[in-house]
Structure formats: structure tokens, C-alpha cells
Motif scaffolding. Sequence first.
Motif, PDB file in Angstrom:
ATOM      1  N   SER A  20       4.300  -5.981   8.034  1.00 22.55           N
ATOM      2  CA  SER A  20       5.375  -5.885   7.279  1.00 22.55           C
ATOM      3  C   SER A  20       5.156  -5.675   5.672  1.00 22.55           C
ATOM      4  N   ALA A  21       4.330  -6.343   5.360  1.00 17.97           N
ATOM      5  CA  ALA A  21       4.064  -6.235   3.713  1.00 17.97           C
ATOM      6  C   ALA A  21       3.357  -4.992   3.524  1.00 17.97           C
ATOM      7  N   GLN A  22       2.601  -4.281   4.247  1.00 18.00           N
ATOM      8  CA  GLN A  22       2.040  -3.036   4.228  1.00 18.00           C
ATOM      9  C   GLN A  22       3.188  -1.889   4.315  1.00 18.00           C
ATOM     10  N   ARG A  23       4.167  -2.229   5.362  1.00 21.68           N
ATOM     11  CA  ARG A  23       5.034  -1.311   5.477  1.00 21.68           C
ATOM     12  C   ARG A  23       5.972  -1.048   4.233  1.00 21.68           C
ATOM     13  N   THR A  24       6.139  -2.296   3.612  1.00 22.15           N
ATOM     14  CA  THR A  24       6.988  -2.511   2.463  1.00 22.15           C
ATOM     15  C   THR A  24       6.171  -1.770   1.199  1.00 22.15           C
ATOM     16  N   GLN A  25       5.001  -1.961   1.329  1.00 20.85           N
ATOM     17  CA  GLN A  25       4.001  -1.183  -0.107  1.00 20.85           C
ATOM     18  C   GLN A  25       4.246   0.282   0.401  1.00 20.85           C
ATOM     19  N   VAL A  26       4.044   0.816   1.587  1.00 19.84           N
ATOM     20  CA  VAL A  26       4.092   2.146   1.833  1.00 19.84           C
ATOM     21  C   VAL A  26       5.550   2.974   1.380  1.00 19.84           C
ATOM     22  N   ALA A  27       6.477   2.171   1.775  1.00 17.25           N
ATOM     23  CA  ALA A  27       7.946   2.528   1.442  1.00 17.25           C
ATOM     24  C   ALA A  27       7.883   2.776   0.032  1.00 17.25           C
ATOM     25  N   SER A  28       7.619   1.634  -0.659  1.00 16.63           N
ATOM     26  CA  SER A  28       7.768   1.747  -2.118  1.00 16.63           C
ATOM     27  C   SER A  28       6.960   2.623  -2.956  1.00 16.63           C
ATOM     28  N   LEU A  29       5.778   2.762  -2.465  1.00 15.84           N
ATOM     29  CA  LEU A  29       4.894   3.880  -2.820  1.00 15.84           C
ATOM     30  C   LEU A  29       5.700   5.452  -2.693  1.00 15.84           C
TER      31      LEU A  29
END
Length: 127
Positions: A50-59
Amino acid sequence: MSRHPDPAGLAGAALPSTPRSATRVAIEDAWRRPETECVASLLSEAALDSAQRTQVASLASELVAALRSSRTRSSGVDALMKEFSLSSQEGVALMCLAEALLRVPDRATADRLIRDKLAKGDWRAHL
């Protein structure tokens, strides 16, 4: 018997003996492996927490916002999508045409498909 084809007929030829790296061995073992054998491991490697998904969505949001703010006019697909939205008969016809043309076997069929899809719609309204 080797799993790999030997189109040049070199299987019995004397080739220089050089040690193969672990990476080279892994590549050769994976070459032409059936998809069913590959997918499960690739899916697990591609999974994001979930942390990686959040980073990807933010970027992704940052990149899209920067791109949109730096452009002065639409071009290409953006301009096409603005002019022919999917809420219009013409937009739907163009999207159907684009998708269908990927499967058309020959030019004659493509020409007939284009005539059929473009015959409907108020194209003059978009001039």
C-alpha cells in the motif's frame, strides 16, 4: 534433448567453452518458457504494497499536473479526445473504429469498416 531450437544446426559443433554467468543461465532457462509457467512469479514480483501504491499514485498525479500546466495547447490524441468526446456519437464511432481496425485482416475490409463507421454522425459540426 534441448528445449531450444537449433536453426543453424550448431548443436554438435565445437564452440569455445566459456563459463556462463548465473544471469545468463537464468535467461536461457526462461527463454520461450510457456506463459502459464511464468505468470505467477511475475505477478508476485510486480505486486506493490500500500505504501508503494500511494507513492506511485502521488508521482503519477504530480507528473500529470505538471504536464497539463506546462502545455499551451492540445495536440494529437488530447485534441482528438476533446473534440470527439465519448459522450458524442462521433467520438464513440472513432473509438470503435480504432479498436476494430486492430483486427482487420486486409485493406479492403478496413476501407469498408471506415466507410461504415464514418457514414454516421455529424462530422461537419466539428470543422
